[in-house]
Design a protein around this motif. Structure first.
Motif, mmCIF file in Angstrom:
data_model
loop_
_atom_site.group_PDB
_atom_site.id
_atom_site.type_symbol
_atom_site.label_atom_id
_atom_site.label_comp_id
_atom_site.label_asym_id
_atom_site.label_seq_id
_atom_site.Cartn_x
_atom_site.Cartn_y
_atom_site.Cartn_z
ATOM 1 N N LEU A 243 -8.714 -18.422 7.950
ATOM 2 C CA LEU A 243 -9.652 -17.310 7.777
ATOM 3 C C LEU A 243 -9.261 -16.152 8.694
ATOM 4 O O LEU A 243 -9.314 -14.976 8.295
ATOM 5 C CB LEU A 243 -11.088 -17.757 8.062
ATOM 6 N N GLU A 244 -8.839 -16.463 9.907
ATOM 7 C CA GLU A 244 -8.388 -15.404 10.813
ATOM 8 C C GLU A 244 -7.155 -14.703 10.243
ATOM 9 O O GLU A 244 -7.049 -13.469 10.276
ATOM 10 C CB GLU A 244 -8.077 -15.970 12.197
ATOM 11 N N GLY A 245 -6.210 -15.483 9.701
ATOM 12 C CA GLY A 245 -5.030 -14.876 9.093
ATOM 13 C C GLY A 245 -5.399 -13.993 7.917
ATOM 14 O O GLY A 245 -4.807 -12.922 7.713
ATOM 15 N N TYR A 246 -6.363 -14.427 7.137
ATOM 16 C CA TYR A 246 -6.844 -13.652 5.989
ATOM 17 C C TYR A 246 -7.423 -12.320 6.451
ATOM 18 O O TYR A 246 -7.122 -11.259 5.877
ATOM 19 C CB TYR A 246 -7.907 -14.472 5.258
ATOM 20 N N MET A 247 -8.236 -12.357 7.522
ATOM 21 C CA MET A 247 -8.855 -11.132 8.024
ATOM 22 C C MET A 247 -7.817 -10.208 8.662
ATOM 23 O O MET A 247 -7.882 -8.980 8.510
ATOM 24 C CB MET A 247 -9.971 -11.493 9.001
ATOM 25 N N ASN A 248 -6.856 -10.775 9.380
ATOM 26 C CA ASN A 248 -5.783 -9.957 9.954
ATOM 27 C C ASN A 248 -5.049 -9.189 8.847
ATOM 28 O O ASN A 248 -4.763 -7.999 8.979
ATOM 29 C CB ASN A 248 -4.782 -10.841 10.693
ATOM 30 N N ALA A 249 -4.730 -9.907 7.769
ATOM 31 C CA ALA A 249 -4.023 -9.281 6.659
ATOM 32 C C ALA A 249 -4.868 -8.200 6.000
ATOM 33 O O ALA A 249 -4.351 -7.153 5.584
ATOM 34 C CB ALA A 249 -3.608 -10.335 5.635
ATOM 35 N N GLN A 250 -6.178 -8.429 5.905
ATOM 36 C CA GLN A 250 -7.063 -7.412 5.329
ATOM 37 C C GLN A 250 -7.017 -6.116 6.123
ATOM 38 O O GLN A 250 -6.995 -5.017 5.556
ATOM 39 C CB GLN A 250 -8.507 -7.931 5.295
ATOM 40 N N VAL A 251 -7.012 -6.243 7.453
ATOM 41 C CA VAL A 251 -6.954 -5.051 8.305
ATOM 42 C C VAL A 251 -5.642 -4.307 8.077
ATOM 43 O O VAL A 251 -5.617 -3.077 7.945
ATOM 44 C CB VAL A 251 -7.123 -5.432 9.787
ATOM 45 N N LEU A 252 -4.544 -5.046 8.030
ATOM 46 C CA LEU A 252 -3.247 -4.412 7.786
ATOM 47 C C LEU A 252 -3.213 -3.743 6.418
ATOM 48 O O LEU A 252 -2.681 -2.632 6.267
ATOM 49 C CB LEU A 252 -2.131 -5.447 7.903
ATOM 50 N N MET A 253 -3.781 -4.382 5.403
ATOM 51 C CA MET A 253 -3.805 -3.786 4.066
ATOM 52 C C MET A 253 -4.616 -2.483 4.057
ATOM 53 O O MET A 253 -4.243 -1.520 3.381
ATOM 54 C CB MET A 253 -4.405 -4.769 3.040
ATOM 55 N N GLU A 254 -5.707 -2.432 4.809
ATOM 56 C CA GLU A 254 -6.485 -1.204 4.888
ATOM 57 C C GLU A 254 -5.660 -0.090 5.532
ATOM 58 O O GLU A 254 -5.721 1.071 5.104
ATOM 59 C CB GLU A 254 -7.777 -1.441 5.682
ATOM 60 N N GLY A 255 -4.872 -0.436 6.555
ATOM 61 C CA GLY A 255 -3.993 0.546 7.169
ATOM 62 C C GLY A 255 -2.969 1.078 6.181
ATOM 63 O O GLY A 255 -2.709 2.292 6.124
ATOM 64 N N LEU A 256 -2.398 0.182 5.378
ATOM 65 C CA LEU A 256 -1.423 0.607 4.375
ATOM 66 C C LEU A 256 -2.056 1.513 3.326
ATOM 67 O O LEU A 256 -1.452 2.495 2.884
ATOM 68 C CB LEU A 256 -0.793 -0.616 3.703
ATOM 69 N N ARG A 257 -3.258 1.186 2.903
ATOM 70 C CA ARG A 257 -3.952 2.033 1.924
ATOM 71 C C ARG A 257 -4.127 3.446 2.471
ATOM 72 O O ARG A 257 -3.894 4.445 1.783
ATOM 73 C CB ARG A 257 -5.319 1.440 1.577
ATOM 74 N N ARG A 258 -4.559 3.523 3.732
ATOM 75 C CA ARG A 258 -4.802 4.824 4.348
ATOM 76 C C ARG A 258 -3.505 5.594 4.592
ATOM 77 O O ARG A 258 -3.508 6.827 4.574
ATOM 78 C CB ARG A 258 -5.556 4.642 5.661
ATOM 79 N N ALA A 259 -2.431 4.877 4.836
ATOM 80 C CA ALA A 259 -1.147 5.537 5.092
ATOM 81 C C ALA A 259 -0.586 6.183 3.842
ATOM 82 O O ALA A 259 0.208 7.122 3.920
ATOM 83 C CB ALA A 259 -0.148 4.532 5.661
ATOM 84 N N GLY A 260 -0.971 5.696 2.663
ATOM 85 C CA GLY A 260 -0.557 6.293 1.411
ATOM 86 C C GLY A 260 0.833 5.870 0.966
ATOM 87 O O GLY A 260 1.523 5.121 1.664
ATOM 88 N N PRO A 261 1.270 6.330 -0.211
ATOM 89 C CA PRO A 261 2.595 5.949 -0.741
ATOM 90 C C PRO A 261 3.713 6.373 0.209
ATOM 91 O O PRO A 261 3.626 7.401 0.878
ATOM 92 C CB PRO A 261 2.665 6.729 -2.068
ATOM 93 N N GLY A 262 4.744 5.560 0.259
ATOM 94 C CA GLY A 262 5.894 5.888 1.088
ATOM 95 C C GLY A 262 5.595 5.870 2.572
ATOM 96 O O GLY A 262 6.183 6.643 3.346
ATOM 97 N N ALA A 263 4.705 5.015 2.992
ATOM 98 C CA ALA A 263 4.316 4.963 4.403
ATOM 99 C C ALA A 263 5.513 4.652 5.301
ATOM 100 O O ALA A 263 6.415 3.903 4.928
ATOM 101 C CB ALA A 263 3.236 3.906 4.606
ATOM 102 N N SER A 264 5.495 5.228 6.491
ATOM 103 C CA SER A 264 6.497 4.940 7.519
ATOM 104 C C SER A 264 5.843 4.097 8.606
ATOM 105 O O SER A 264 4.628 3.897 8.617
ATOM 106 C CB SER A 264 7.023 6.236 8.130
ATOM 107 N N ARG A 265 6.646 3.619 9.528
ATOM 108 C CA ARG A 265 6.082 2.864 10.643
ATOM 109 C C ARG A 265 5.089 3.729 11.428
ATOM 110 O O ARG A 265 4.003 3.263 11.805
ATOM 111 C CB ARG A 265 7.200 2.361 11.554
ATOM 112 N N ALA A 266 5.451 4.976 11.668
ATOM 113 C CA ALA A 266 4.588 5.872 12.441
ATOM 114 C C ALA A 266 3.301 6.195 11.692
ATOM 115 O O ALA A 266 2.208 6.187 12.271
ATOM 116 C CB ALA A 266 5.343 7.155 12.773
ATOM 117 N N SER A 267 3.414 6.468 10.386
ATOM 118 C CA SER A 267 2.205 6.815 9.631
ATOM 119 C C SER A 267 1.277 5.620 9.486
ATOM 120 O O SER A 267 0.055 5.775 9.453
ATOM 121 C CB SER A 267 2.570 7.376 8.254
ATOM 122 N N LEU A 268 1.847 4.420 9.442
ATOM 123 C CA LEU A 268 1.006 3.222 9.372
ATOM 124 C C LEU A 268 0.238 3.041 10.674
ATOM 125 O O LEU A 268 -0.958 2.729 10.653
ATOM 126 C CB LEU A 268 1.857 1.991 9.077
#
Length: 389
Positions: free
Chosen positions: A321-346
């Motif tokens: 469950l912790e791994g699931y929640m960690n991944a959810q947070v990362l996915m939200e970051g990717l969504r906000r970073a938008g297409p073609g995200a870079s390490r810095a924009s993420l």
């Protein structure tokens, strides 16, 4: 090994001509993109996420649980079309719970331009090595609550779990409410143990209590637990707080063999290691930094259970469950970073997350804040190993 891991394909990286041989397991969460109705996958490069954790050593129960939960999340994301039209791939490197290997894995990921971030390193020293080795990459959801690491204020590290000070305070406050005043402590002689001891002493002082006995083990991975067990048994505290992880079952067995009948309280990192105790684990209490995986009153738990089953895994656990929640947070970051995200924009996108509701647990970061979650509860192992909270 669960079904998710059974579907892994392995390769050995040699892009930098290194003679060091370690196996990376690439988990392409939904490799069958065409069958899942996501034709955009054929046009866009996948987003790759690095993951270095223990898959074969003393902490493999935690490591495999974290990985299974993250994969359940990513499989669901990919099935729904990915993030910004891109498939998400999670690449696992087994560090065998060795800090030097964790660092080498992180450097390997950093050298690969296709890897955008790292997810949930496992262990205090391992996390320390990784967060320092990849300052230009986001490190999301380390599986350690050591406060000293958070005091580094590393801008690349995004904590999803509460810290050990908060866990310890919850356990001691619970004991105090129950009228317990003889509390023992057992901890390892390493950064994790030092952090736990300091937290225990501060919390005991806040509740006008003193430790009835303090015992130590040589290290986080040492099975030399008998002297500590004998010291605790002799002192006969009402409760012993175990600042141990994978070696906790060995300590508890040694404590009972030595005649110790103290109630055992553990940190969140203790819980997943207790399965080998079987019925002997019944009644053990511990802090939890995510809801119980059986607490379906939480929306996040309902989604987690559904996505675990869809990934072919019907075993629910706190680490997954912790791994699931960690991944959810990362996915939200990717969504906000938008297409073609870079390490810095993420990293910038993750830093913008505030009041993000995972489904009953909220994550709050900000420009300078990297501790996103304050959730702590106390659970007890009941009949048939069920977690009660």
């Amino acid at each position: 090994m669960n079904d998710t891991q059974d579907r892994a394909t392995s390769f050995t990286p040699s892009r930098r001509g290194s003679t060091r041989r370690h196996v990376l397991t690439q988990m392409a969460g939904a490799a069958m993109a065409g069958m899942l109705g996501a034709p955009a996958f054929a046009q866009a490069k996948p987003v790759r996420i690095g993951c270095s954790l223990d898959n074969s050593g003393v902490e493999k129960a935690n490591g495999q649980g974290l990985f299974a939960g993250a994969m359940a999340c990513l499989n669901a994301v990919n099935k729904a079309g990915g993030i910004n039209g891109q498939k998400i791939e999670l690449v696992l490197a087994d560090d065998k719970f060795k800090p030097e290997v964790a660092k080498a894995n992180a450097l390997e990921f950093a050298a690969d331009a296709s890897v955008l971030a790292m997810l949930q390193p496992l262990g205090t020293r391992q996390t320390s090595e990784i967060m320092d080795a990849v300052p230009g990459m986001a490190v999301v959801g380390p599986n350690t609550g050591t406060v000293a690491l958070r005091k580094k204020n590393a801008p690349n590290t995004f904590w999803v779990r509460a810290n050990y000070d908060q866990e310890v305070e919850k356990l001691i406050a619970t004991a105090a409410v129950l009228g317990i005043n003889r509390i023992g402590i057992v901890h390892s002689k390493d950064p994790l143990g030092t952090s736990v001891l300091a937290a225990c002493e501060a919390s005991l002082k806040a509740h006008n209590l003193q430790a009835a006995v303090i015992a130590t083990t040589p290290s986080t991975i040492s099975m030399e637990v008998e002297p500590a067990a004998a010291a605790i048994a002799k002192a006969e505290p009402q409760v012993v707080i175990t600042g141990l992880a994978g070696t906790a079952p060995a300590f508890i067995k040694a404590l009972r063999k030595a005649g110790g009948n103290s109630t055992v309280y553990g940190l969140s990192i203790t819980a997943s290691s207790l399965t080998p105790l079987g019925d002997a684990a019944r009644g053990i209490g511990f802090a939890i930094v995510v809801p119980s995986p059986n607490a379906t009153r939480f929306e996040v738990v309902r989604r987690y259970q559904a996505d675990m089953v869809a990934s072919g895994n019907k075993e629910y656990s706190l680490p997954s469950l912790e791994g699931y929640m960690n991944a959810q947070v990362l996915m939200e970051g990717l969504r906000r970073a938008g297409p073609g995200a870079s390490r810095a924009s993420l990293m910038a996108a993750l830093g913008s997350i505030e009041a993000f509701d995972l489904g009953g647990v909220k994550i709050n970061y900000g420009r300078t804040n990297r501790e996103g979650n304050q959730f702590v509860d106390v659970a007890v192992i009941g009949a048939n190993g069920r977690i009660l909270s």
